[in-house]
Design a protein around this motif. Sequence first.
Motif, PDB file in Angstrom:
ATOM      1  N   UNK A 415       0.844  -1.193   0.000  1.00  0.00           N
ATOM      2  CA  UNK A 415       0.000   0.000   0.000  1.00  0.00           C
ATOM      3  C   UNK A 415       0.881   1.245   0.000  1.00  0.00           C
ATOM      4  N   UNK A 416       0.376   2.283  -0.614  1.00  0.00           N
ATOM      5  CA  UNK A 416       1.094   3.559  -0.599  1.00  0.00           C
ATOM      6  C   UNK A 416       2.563   3.330  -0.980  1.00  0.00           C
ATOM      7  N   UNK A 417       2.757   2.736  -2.164  1.00  0.00           N
ATOM      8  CA  UNK A 417       4.077   2.228  -2.545  1.00  0.00           C
ATOM      9  C   UNK A 417       5.059   3.350  -2.860  1.00  0.00           C
ATOM     10  N   UNK A 418       6.242   3.267  -2.267  1.00  0.00           N
ATOM     11  CA  UNK A 418       7.302   4.233  -2.552  1.00  0.00           C
ATOM     12  C   UNK A 418       8.452   3.479  -3.210  1.00  0.00           C
ATOM     13  N   UNK A 419       9.004   4.073  -4.300  1.00  0.00           N
ATOM     14  CA  UNK A 419      10.111   3.413  -4.981  1.00  0.00           C
ATOM     15  C   UNK A 419      11.415   3.810  -4.295  1.00  0.00           C
ATOM     16  N   UNK A 420      12.259   2.814  -4.104  1.00  0.00           N
ATOM     17  CA  UNK A 420      13.523   3.125  -3.448  1.00  0.00           C
ATOM     18  C   UNK A 420      14.634   2.307  -4.102  1.00  0.00           C
ATOM     19  N   UNK A 421      15.768   2.965  -4.332  1.00  0.00           N
ATOM     20  CA  UNK A 421      16.889   2.267  -4.960  1.00  0.00           C
ATOM     21  C   UNK A 421      17.715   1.603  -3.866  1.00  0.00           C
ATOM     22  N   UNK A 422      18.072   0.341  -4.096  1.00  0.00           N
ATOM     23  CA  UNK A 422      18.892  -0.364  -3.107  1.00  0.00           C
ATOM     24  C   UNK A 422      20.309  -0.463  -3.681  1.00  0.00           C
ATOM     25  N   UNK A 423      21.250   0.178  -3.009  1.00  0.00           N
ATOM     26  CA  UNK A 423      22.621   0.213  -3.528  1.00  0.00           C
ATOM     27  C   UNK A 423      23.441  -0.938  -2.971  1.00  0.00           C
ATOM     28  N   UNK A 450      17.602  -3.826  -8.570  1.00  0.00           N
ATOM     29  CA  UNK A 450      18.098  -2.525  -8.129  1.00  0.00           C
ATOM     30  C   UNK A 450      17.073  -1.634  -7.446  1.00  0.00           C
ATOM     31  N   UNK A 451      15.814  -1.691  -7.929  1.00  0.00           N
ATOM     32  CA  UNK A 451      14.824  -0.799  -7.306  1.00  0.00           C
ATOM     33  C   UNK A 451      13.624  -1.601  -6.799  1.00  0.00           C
ATOM     34  N   UNK A 452      13.152  -1.223  -5.633  1.00  0.00           N
ATOM     35  CA  UNK A 452      11.986  -1.922  -5.072  1.00  0.00           C
ATOM     36  C   UNK A 452      10.907  -0.906  -4.665  1.00  0.00           C
ATOM     37  N   UNK A 453       9.703  -1.430  -4.532  1.00  0.00           N
ATOM     38  CA  UNK A 453       8.611  -0.631  -3.953  1.00  0.00           C
ATOM     39  C   UNK A 453       8.353  -1.175  -2.555  1.00  0.00           C
ATOM     40  N   UNK A 454       8.280  -0.266  -1.607  1.00  0.00           N
ATOM     41  CA  UNK A 454       7.924  -0.676  -0.243  1.00  0.00           C
ATOM     42  C   UNK A 454       6.896   0.322   0.305  1.00  0.00           C
ATOM     43  N   UNK A 455       6.184  -0.056   1.365  1.00  0.00           N
ATOM     44  CA  UNK A 455       5.190   0.888   1.897  1.00  0.00           C
ATOM     45  C   UNK A 455       5.873   2.163   2.395  1.00  0.00           C
ATOM     46  N   UNK A 456       5.327   3.273   1.998  1.00  0.00           N
ATOM     47  CA  UNK A 456       5.893   4.572   2.367  1.00  0.00           C
ATOM     48  C   UNK A 456       6.147   4.666   3.874  1.00  0.00           C
ATOM     49  N   UNK A 457       5.238   4.109   4.649  1.00  0.00           N
ATOM     50  CA  UNK A 457       5.339   4.310   6.099  1.00  0.00           C
ATOM     51  C   UNK A 457       6.544   3.591   6.713  1.00  0.00           C
ATOM     52  N   UNK A 500       9.192  -6.994   5.835  1.00  0.00           N
ATOM     53  CA  UNK A 500       8.103  -6.332   5.108  1.00  0.00           C
ATOM     54  C   UNK A 500       7.910  -6.891   3.697  1.00  0.00           C
ATOM     55  N   UNK A 501       6.727  -6.659   3.176  1.00  0.00           N
ATOM     56  CA  UNK A 501       6.426  -7.017   1.790  1.00  0.00           C
ATOM     57  C   UNK A 501       7.036  -5.969   0.866  1.00  0.00           C
ATOM     58  N   UNK A 502       7.352  -6.351  -0.352  1.00  0.00           N
ATOM     59  CA  UNK A 502       8.020  -5.441  -1.293  1.00  0.00           C
ATOM     60  C   UNK A 502       7.716  -5.928  -2.703  1.00  0.00           C
ATOM     61  N   UNK A 503       8.070  -5.130  -3.680  1.00  0.00           N
ATOM     62  CA  UNK A 503       7.879  -5.534  -5.076  1.00  0.00           C
ATOM     63  C   UNK A 503       9.059  -5.044  -5.897  1.00  0.00           C
ATOM     64  N   UNK A 504       9.460  -5.806  -6.911  1.00  0.00           N
ATOM     65  CA  UNK A 504      10.459  -5.274  -7.836  1.00  0.00           C
ATOM     66  C   UNK A 504       9.815  -4.081  -8.551  1.00  0.00           C
ATOM     67  N   UNK A 505      10.502  -2.950  -8.612  1.00  0.00           N
ATOM     68  CA  UNK A 505       9.862  -1.723  -9.112  1.00  0.00           C
ATOM     69  C   UNK A 505       9.340  -1.878 -10.536  1.00  0.00           C
ATOM     70  N   UNK A 506       9.988  -2.727 -11.325  1.00  0.00           N
ATOM     71  CA  UNK A 506       9.611  -2.806 -12.745  1.00  0.00           C
ATOM     72  C   UNK A 506       8.556  -3.881 -13.026  1.00  0.00           C
TER      73      UNK A 506
END
Length: 561
Positions: A415-423, A450-457, A500-506
């Motif tokens: 929910x409320x997915x924020x994209x974040x780059x994992x280095x 490289x990039x995932x979506x995780x809940x903003x909170x 936490x749950x996450x998604x590959x950004x693409x």
Amino acid sequence: MADTSLEDDIYIMALENAVKHKAVPRAGAILGMVMGTHPELRSQAKEINALLPAILKKVEDLNPDQREAELTRLNPDAIGKMHEKKERVHELPALPGAEKGVVMRFAPNPSGPLHLGHARASVLNDYYVKKYGGKFFYRVEDTDPKRVDSEAYDMVVEDLKWLGIGVTDVVYQSDRFEIYYEYARKLIALGGAYMCTCDNEEFKQLKLKKTACPCRDLPVEEQLKRFDDMLAGKYNDGEITMRVKTDITHPDPAVRDFAAMRVLKSPKHPRKPEVFVYPLMNFSVTIDDHLLGMTHVIRGKDHIANTRRQEYIYKYFGWEMPHFYHYGRMSIDGLELSTSGMRKGINEGLYTGWDDIHLGTLRALARRGIQAEAVRSSVVDIGMGDTDISFSWENLFAANKAVIDADADRYFFVPDAAEIEVKGAPKTEAHAPKYPNKPERGERVLSFAGKVLIPQKEIEAGKLLRLKDLFNIRISANGTSAEYAGDSLADARKEKAPIIQWLPAENTVPCELLTPEGVQTGCAEPDVLKYEGRIVQFERIGFAKIDSTAGGKAVAYFTHR
Ligand code: GLU
């Protein structure tokens, strides 16, 4: 722990726990069980803890059937007890005189679709017909044209089918006006009823003074003439009422010479527009309960006064009364239940329709993934006691979970997915089971690039997070990216990092989760689109029914945790 070794005993406890909860237990849970049942072993906690991983591995290596077989071999009593428990629930008391079969009924007014209150009435009666055999009438009580919604006729049939009620016979009261007229004449002829032309307000005043009205003692011929004149259309609305003679000094004023038939020239009855003389509920219910041969009637406490009234009619005709049972009131928190309130809300656009998630209709429950079986079992659990209770959502949800869990594949909804780059993280894949401990159900593969979506909170500077089934990340000091923080689940646990749950950004699809509190917007695994009409479990969120997948967007209804 006499004949077996400590290890064997722990193994049996772990098996028992695994069979009961359909999952491999955590070491902590088993340690707790051992300490609880064998306090003398407390000083050996360390040794026991060291034994646990190997024992749990043994349990984990068995499939559920093998676990049950193994437990049956090692401790048949434990299995027996578990089954006994299952059988003991959902038992209602025996009904007197039911051994040779029963005739029972569900008799709603067709004013809207069925809600949880109706579920109780229909399920309890149906329960006994299923138990003893016999007939189950669905009797449509449509003799008040002001309370008939033409669409409700079909909706109720659909709802009963959904609920699994074993209807054997269907009766429409609106097909039986001639029968009610015939029995009304008979009752008048017996001196059990009269035709009252008093002004309603005047009658009420007399009744409160326990005084008979002048119409009551007119000769039977005059009464019958008034009755025929009424049927011939010579009276208008409110000008005449058929009343049953009761004790005019009855302690309950509502019982005193209650009304049994009336004229109503408008609104017209949707099925019988030519009709304008209508029986009132107590009259038609009694005639039908007798003619259709009801043996037992289970209905709400609010009908107790009706039972008192109806008893007069039984007595005049010399009919045997069915056994009546009146269960207590049931309040249901958090949902609109009154049919008129629901209709008003729908018309005003407050609710989307009869299956809006805020309503207590069966179709609203079904839409969000509540199963009929769970409604039935929780209603039977409530039973037919006469104490007033409040409906337990927890019990319904627990019963529902027991039904849906085994079929619900697990997925990630962010929910409320924020994209974040994992280095600094290697390109890799997460392999997540569709169902825990059931590899045969298959797995989901989520590729990390490289990039995932995780809940903003979850995004807080410096916070360590475990991306479930993948690896650990630490949010950067400015909160805009993250660093790879190793694969170790143990490290994450040590730092109490949320998993936490996450998604590959693409690789995601948009997803909306409709909950009673509002809509959560986010993204989900694309495979969720294959589940339209089915229930999944969104990890860390709860069960949800995929309502639609139009345009590649999943719209899901939250079921419960
Ligand atoms: N039609 C009545 C009602 O829905 C039920 C009558 C009865 O159960 O006796 O309240």
